[in-house]
Design a protein around this motif. Structure first.
Motif, short mmCIF file in Angstrom:
data_model
loop_
_atom_site.label_atom_id
_atom_site.label_comp_id
_atom_site.label_asym_id
_atom_site.label_seq_id
_atom_site.Cartn_x
_atom_site.Cartn_y
_atom_site.Cartn_z
N SER A 196 30.94 -2.59 19.29
CA SER A 196 30.36 -1.69 20.29
C SER A 196 31.34 -1.47 21.44
CB SER A 196 29.05 -2.27 20.84
OG SER A 196 28.14 -2.50 19.80
N VAL A 197 31.96 -2.56 21.90
CA VAL A 197 32.97 -2.47 22.96
C VAL A 197 34.15 -1.63 22.49
CG1 VAL A 197 34.60 -3.81 24.34
CG2 VAL A 197 32.26 -4.63 24.04
N ALA A 224 30.78 1.42 32.99
CA ALA A 224 31.17 0.42 32.00
C ALA A 224 30.91 -0.99 32.51
CB ALA A 224 32.64 0.61 31.65
N VAL A 228 28.26 -3.77 30.88
CA VAL A 228 28.63 -5.14 30.52
C VAL A 228 27.70 -6.14 31.20
CG1 VAL A 228 30.43 -6.90 30.70
CG2 VAL A 228 31.04 -4.58 30.02
N ALA A 238 25.69 -11.07 23.65
CA ALA A 238 26.70 -10.95 24.70
C ALA A 238 26.63 -12.14 25.66
CB ALA A 238 26.50 -9.64 25.46
N LYS A 357 35.28 -12.05 18.94
CA LYS A 357 34.63 -10.77 18.65
C LYS A 357 34.52 -10.48 17.16
CE LYS A 357 35.54 -8.12 22.86
NZ LYS A 357 35.70 -9.28 23.71
#
Length: 403
Positions: A196-197, A224, A228, A238, A357
């Protein structure tokens, strides 16, 4: 008696440029050979070769971990499978690089539509692996839609943003934002916070490249940061990843083992096959293969690999410096950013300066979906950077006919 001299037709000579492989060769292979960026192709070939060597080094450790201790497990099992994926991926890359630019663009748009649909089907038909549902299919037919979607998404986004040059009133920015938000939402359902990032990063890079006003860019940057923070507060995946990274909470075994592996070989490594720490490293052949390179070939080799990725990205941007077609500029730059950012994120995770990640190292990590998707992306990049080197040297077009 004198006769009339009838002039004979001049004998037509074959131009030296019309021989097979010459610049006048009008065959598909001949045009491809002279128009392709051979320096970029060479750099990618070197990277693929490094990847095969790295997978061979990591294969015994991965085999020992995932074979359940089977004595008869082939130490180079993952190496041979990677070689199989390369035998598929490289022809795909070359074939796509031979496509005319317009055909390559249409192919990418169709691919984007198909894999967005596939991404929607993941929650219904997906296979769960390590607590995440990101795959569709069975056995060797399994594939990860998000991996294939990335290059197609970049080209589709480049096409959308290039439409502003035709009509400044078109709301392409908001359409692209909605498209990106849809993909991001589908990925977070899997869950896949890292990808997604990645999609958000590619969108921001192309929006800035397309000439968005600085005020809008500032708003996007603030948004952004807000997203987050919201993800940290309300998205458990997350929260866990960020807490593990910042505060060392939870299971830090992967991070600790990655650090021990990448530093275990010092500057010049233990030598091929002599690594020991890699046998305690999870995902040694995929997410943490950069650490295996560090142990067996040394930190100098890690720097060389990083420099190779940088050289590929810089080469693409140098080729695009005089590009006047906005679509080709955005597509080429976007694909280079996607390629370089994925490599940077993976290396940052391996050295412990970014949270884990689950992102592969391009053309080096083991994986069928990753290899074929990267081959598609690099094929598109090679197609969009193709140029006729002869016409570049002169503002005049010289037509040579073949006898």
């Amino acid at each position: 008696m004198t006769g009339t001299v009838v002039p004979q037709p001049a004998r037509r000579r074959r131009s030296k440029f019309t021989r097979i492989g010459g610049r006048g060769d009008m065959s598909a292979i001949g045009r491809w050979f002279w128009e392709i960026d051979r320096v970029l192709l060479l750099l990618v070939t070197v990277l693929i070769s490094v990847g095969l060597l790295a997978v061979a080094a990591a294969s015994p450790a991965a085999g020992a971990r995932y074979s359940g201790g089977a004595v008869q497990f082939a130490p180079l099992h993952y190496f041979w499978r990677q070689l199989l994926w390369l035998m598929i991926g490289v022809p795909v890359m070359i074939g796509i690089s031979m496509l005319p630019k317009e055909t390559a663009r249409r192919f990418a748009l169709g691919g984007a539509a198909a894999f967005v649909v596939a991404l929607m089907l993941v929650p219904l038909l997906g296979v769960e692996v390590n607590g995440a549902r990101r795959w569709i299919g069975v056995g060797l037919a399994q594939f990860q839609p998000s991996e294939f979607l990335k290059p197609f998404y970049v080209v589709s986004l480049a096409w959308l943003l290039s439409l502003r040059t035709q009509d400044r009133k078109l709301p392409v920015l908001w359409v692209s934002a909605g498209f990106t938000a849809l993909i991001g939402g589908l990925l977070m359902l899997q869950p896949d916070f890292g990808q997604s990032v990645m999609f958000a990063l590619m969108w921001g890079a192309l929006v800035m490249l397309s000439g968005a006003p600085m005020r809008l860019i500032a708003w996007l940057g603030g948004g952004a940061v807000g997203l987050v923070l919201a993800a940290y507060e309300f998205y458990p995946v997350a929260t866990l990843r960020i807490n593990n990274f910042l505060h060392g909470q939870g299971d830090t075994y992967q991070v600790d083992m990655a650090h021990a592996t990448i530093t275990g070989g010092g500057l010049f490594g233990t030598g091929p096959g002599a690594g020991i720490a890699k046998f305690r490293l999870p995902e040694a052949h995929t997410d943490y293969i950069f650490s295996v390179i560090g142990e067996e070939f040394g930190l100098v080799a890690c720097l060389a690999v990083a420099a190779l990725y940088l050289a590929i990205v810089v080469r693409v941007f140098v080729k695009l410096l005089d590009q006047e077609d906005n679509f080709l500029l955005y597509a080429g730059a976007g694909l280079a950013v996607q390629f370089g950012a994925q490599a940077l994120i993976n290396m940052a995770v391996n050295v412990g300066i970014a949270p884990s990640k689950g992102m592969t190292l391009p053309f080096i990590s083991y994986g069928g979906s990753s290899m074929i998707a990267l081959s598609i992306g690099m094929g598109l990049l090679l197609a969009f950077t193709r140029r006729n080197p002869y016409l570049q040297r002169s503002p005049y077009v010289t037509v040579r006919t073949q006898a």
